[in-house]
Motif scaffolding. Structure first.
Motif, PDB file in Angstrom:
ATOM      1  N   ILE A  24       0.843  -1.207   0.000  1.00 45.30           N
ATOM      2  CA  ILE A  24       0.000   0.000   0.000  1.00 45.30           C
ATOM      3  C   ILE A  24       0.869   1.245   0.000  1.00 45.30           C
ATOM      4  CG2 ILE A  24      -1.598   1.362   1.413  1.00 45.30           C
ATOM      5  CD1 ILE A  24      -2.852  -1.371   2.254  1.00 45.30           C
ATOM      6  N   LEU A  25       1.889   1.254   0.844  1.00 43.81           N
ATOM      7  CA  LEU A  25       2.771   2.416   0.911  1.00 43.81           C
ATOM      8  C   LEU A  25       3.490   2.649  -0.408  1.00 43.81           C
ATOM      9  CD1 LEU A  25       4.240   1.932   4.479  1.00 43.81           C
ATOM     10  CD2 LEU A  25       2.635   3.704   3.745  1.00 43.81           C
ATOM     11  N   LEU A  26       3.928   1.583  -1.060  1.00 45.87           N
ATOM     12  CA  LEU A  26       4.593   1.730  -2.355  1.00 45.87           C
ATOM     13  C   LEU A  26       3.633   2.266  -3.408  1.00 45.87           C
ATOM     14  CD1 LEU A  26       6.827  -1.467  -2.540  1.00 45.87           C
ATOM     15  CD2 LEU A  26       7.582   0.902  -2.259  1.00 45.87           C
ATOM     16  N   SER A  27       2.402   1.789  -3.408  1.00 45.92           N
ATOM     17  CA  SER A  27       1.441   2.263  -4.411  1.00 45.92           C
ATOM     18  C   SER A  27       1.059   3.716  -4.149  1.00 45.92           C
ATOM     19  CB  SER A  27       0.199   1.377  -4.444  1.00 45.92           C
ATOM     20  OG  SER A  27      -0.554   1.519  -3.255  1.00 45.92           O
ATOM     21  N   GLN A  28       1.072   4.143  -2.894  1.00 43.42           N
ATOM     22  CA  GLN A  28       0.765   5.535  -2.567  1.00 43.42           C
ATOM     23  C   GLN A  28       1.885   6.473  -3.006  1.00 43.42           C
ATOM     24  OE1 GLN A  28      -0.010   5.470   1.644  1.00 43.42           O
ATOM     25  NE2 GLN A  28      -2.143   4.874   1.362  1.00 43.42           N
ATOM     26  N   ASN A  29       3.082   5.946  -3.122  1.00 40.43           N
ATOM     27  CA  ASN A  29       4.223   6.752  -3.533  1.00 40.43           C
ATOM     28  C   ASN A  29       4.443   6.715  -5.046  1.00 40.43           C
ATOM     29  OD1 ASN A  29       4.946   7.706  -0.973  1.00 40.43           O
ATOM     30  ND2 ASN A  29       6.008   5.806  -0.511  1.00 40.43           N
ATOM     31  N   GLY A  30       3.474   6.210  -5.790  1.00 45.21           N
ATOM     32  CA  GLY A  30       3.557   6.226  -7.240  1.00 45.21           C
ATOM     33  C   GLY A  30       4.273   5.030  -7.839  1.00 45.21           C
TER      34      GLY A  30
END
Length: 81
Positions: A61-67
């Motif tokens: 989730i954190l990686l997807s939030q960072n683009g």
């Protein structure tokens, strides 16, 4: 607060599992105690696996939030060598 509890639970479960394995490997447990320990070990293993899955999902989730759209699989030691 629940996230921190998961990390603590993982560490406690892992430590308990390691102690349990050490006790079983000593060879001084009765068959009945060994079976009880094995059953407890299975429970602790499942708790650890659940905590790891939750952590993996949080990282995704954190990686997807960072683009970053691609999540690469974790490579265990010895793979691709």
């Amino acid at each position: 607060m629940a996230r921190k509890k998961t990390a603590i639970d993982f560490e406690q479960s892992l430590q308990s599992l390691e102690l349990l394995v050490d006790s079983m490997e000593s060879g001084e447990m009765t068959l009945e105690k060994s079976l009880e320990a094995f059953e407890q070990g299975i429970k602790l293993t499942k708790e650890c696996q659940l905590a790891l899955r939750e952590a993996e999902q949080k990282v995704a989730i954190l990686l997807s939030q960072n683009g970053e759209e691609t999540v690469l699989p974790f490579e265990e030691d010895g793979e691709n060598q």
